[in-house]
Design an enzyme around this catalytic site. Structure first.
Site, short mmCIF file in Angstrom:
data_model
loop_
_atom_site.label_atom_id
_atom_site.label_comp_id
_atom_site.label_asym_id
_atom_site.label_seq_id
_atom_site.Cartn_x
_atom_site.Cartn_y
_atom_site.Cartn_z
N LYS A 255 68.83 30.57 27.48
CA LYS A 255 68.35 29.33 28.10
C LYS A 255 68.37 29.38 29.62
CE LYS A 255 67.73 25.29 25.58
NZ LYS A 255 68.40 25.03 24.33
N ARG A 256 69.36 30.08 30.13
CA ARG A 256 69.50 30.23 31.58
C ARG A 256 68.21 30.73 32.23
NH1 ARG A 256 72.05 34.31 33.47
NH2 ARG A 256 72.37 35.16 31.40
#
Ligand code: GLU
Length: 482
Positions: A255-256
């Site tokens: 997700k980063r």
């Protein structure tokens, strides 16, 4: 020659590929790329693409995840020719094959308790050996031994002792794993449920899969699966293990690094053809080609030129590609995709429905500079909402010397053709006549009509608005600011 992508062509070739996701979450970028490769390879060969839902992990599989996978594939237009097949609906078939293997001797009951297995491992470790099942319940070793009371056995595959499993991976080249490395795999748990690797084998066999294209996190499963297929007398497919996708920092994609769900890209305003093109290129190449159509992909995707090293996800490149596809897209299509995004920005359905400002034309004007549909929507909103101009802001941007020019332009608007060219000429005449510089005219004009100081060329944005609205807002603003 461009081959027909129609399912009907499938019968013409023996190539059968599958995408076999586990429905434990959304369709992520890595899974989508695997699906795309399996799809494109099948289409290239006029073969058959199969969708199989591997839902035997009942704890982690959900109907929502199944739906998310189906939605993601539909959005990318990766339509299967067969399936979706669900493993949970095939339990009887797995049991049937297990029974056959037990009867034939390629599988056997193992009555080891967990404690016994742990003791076995401990003892092996103590002797400096790699822990592995020692084969004590193999038929030849267990002859005459009575099964212990009350222990429900697992079923193990009798792995060959000698030799090696060798396959020529479509991506990684030749791979060889010695049978000594492989345990007697449990194919059914003590409650009778078949295990993951076994279900995959039976499915690939029954579905007559010729090419398994999957993530390289499955490389370790492949020799086990090949051995079971051989024991069943099944045709062993060819395997291609595609390396992972990493983030731009080289770490596993998460997700980063931005969105990892395919449908999040839809929400974020990416076009499916841009995502398909980007994913196709991420880990595969055709010369220096960066932009190519789905038809070209199908024409070129023969299984060669797949990268052996992990790919790096580059969000900027995807945005660049999306801009390309947005520019190439039909304005009416963009309008249909942007309309709900305007709704999310508070534009009423009524404001859109009047047709006073044609959304397709707005999209046509804005698409050059937009990397996403969301960016188009951000800009397009100004055509559909009443501008909110703060007096302080107006005082800052509307200099006294610009007022006569704006007034003259507003007056002229009543009698000119409402076209870009005529509007541009009227603006030029007004600034020339009153001796103001263009920004002194343009910035307050934008502010009064659209509530913002930056827009594309004034004549282009004015031409899309109804003439009366432009005149009204200019006049209203000039009156107020007196
Ligand atoms: N179900 C597996 C996964 O989602 C894929 C298995 C396979 O392709 O053989 O990772």
């Amino acid at each position: 020659m461009t081959r027909s992508p129609s399912p009907g062509a499938g019968a013409a070739s023996g190539v059968r590929t599958r995408f076999a996701p586990s429905p434990t979450g959304f369709l992520h970028i890595g899974g989508a790329r695997t699906a795309l490769y399996a799809w494109a390879f099948a289409r290239h060969h006029g073969g058959t693409f199969i969708l199989r839902i591997e839902d035997t992990d009942v704890e982690r599989s959900t109907p929502e995840a199944v739906q998310a996978i189906l939605d993601g594939m539909a959005w990318l237009q990766l339509d299967p020719d067969e399936g979706p097949f669900y493993q949970m609906r095939r339990m009887d078939r797995y049991r049937e094959v297990i029974a056959r293997m037990l009867a034939e001797g390629s599988a056997y009951h193992c009555y080891c308790t967990p404690a016994e297995l742990e003791a076995m491992r401990e003892e092996q470790r103590a002797r400096g050996l790699k822990p592995r099942y020692d084969g004590r319940w193999r038929p030849e070793n267990a002859a005459g031994r009575q099964p212990p009371e009350g222990v429900r056995p697992v079923v193990r595959f009798r792995n060959p002792d000698e030799g090696a499993v060798l396959w020529n991976d479509l991506v990684k080249g030749p791979i060889s794993i010695g049978n000594q490395e492989l345990d007697d795999l449990i194919i059914a748990r003590s409650d009778g449920t078949p295990t993951y690797n076994f279900c995959v084998v039976v499915d690939d066999w029954d579905m007559r899969i010729t090419h398994v294209i999957r993530g390289d996190d499955h490389v370790n499963n492949t020799p086990r699966q090949i051995n079971i297929l051989r024991a069943l007398g099944a045709q062993v497919p060819l395997y291609g293990h595609v390396p992972m996708i990493h983030g731009s920092d080289g770490e596993k994609l998460s997700k980063r690094h931005g969105a990892v769900s395919v449908m999040q890209y839809d929400a974020d305003g990416f076009l499916p053809e841009a995502v398909v093109n980007y994913l196709a290129r991420l880990g595969w190449s055709h010369g220096d080609d960066e932009i190519f159509t789905r038809e070209q992909l199908v024409q070129w995707f023969d299984g060669s030129h797949l990268s052996r090293s992990p790919s790096q996800f580059d969000a900027e490149k995807l945005r660049w590609m999306n801009n390309h596809y947005i520019r190439a897209a039909d304005d009416a299509r963009l309008a249909a995709l942007v309309a709900p995004r305007l709704g999310a920005r508070g534009v009423s359905a009524q404001a859109l429905a009047t047709g006073e400002v044609d959304l397709a034309s707005v999209c046509g004007l804005l698409k050059d500079r937009a990397a996403t549909l969301e960016e188009i929507a951000d800009l397009a909103t100004m055509f559909y909402v009443e501008p909110q101009v703060h007096p302080g802001q107006l005082a800052e941007h509307l200099k006294p010397q610009a007022r006569p020019a704006l007034r003259a332009f507003a007056d002229a608007c009543g009698s000119i053709d409402w076209t870009r060219e005529a509007i541009a000429a009227a603006i030029k005449a007004a600034v020339t006549e009153h001796g103001v510089r263009m920004p002194q005219f343009g910035i307050p004009a934008r502010l009064l009509v659209f509530g913002r100081t930056q827009t594309p060329a004034l004549e282009a944005v004015f031409a899309l608005m109804p003439r009366e609205v432009v005149v009204h807002r200019l006049a209203r603003g000039l009156a107020h600011a007196l």
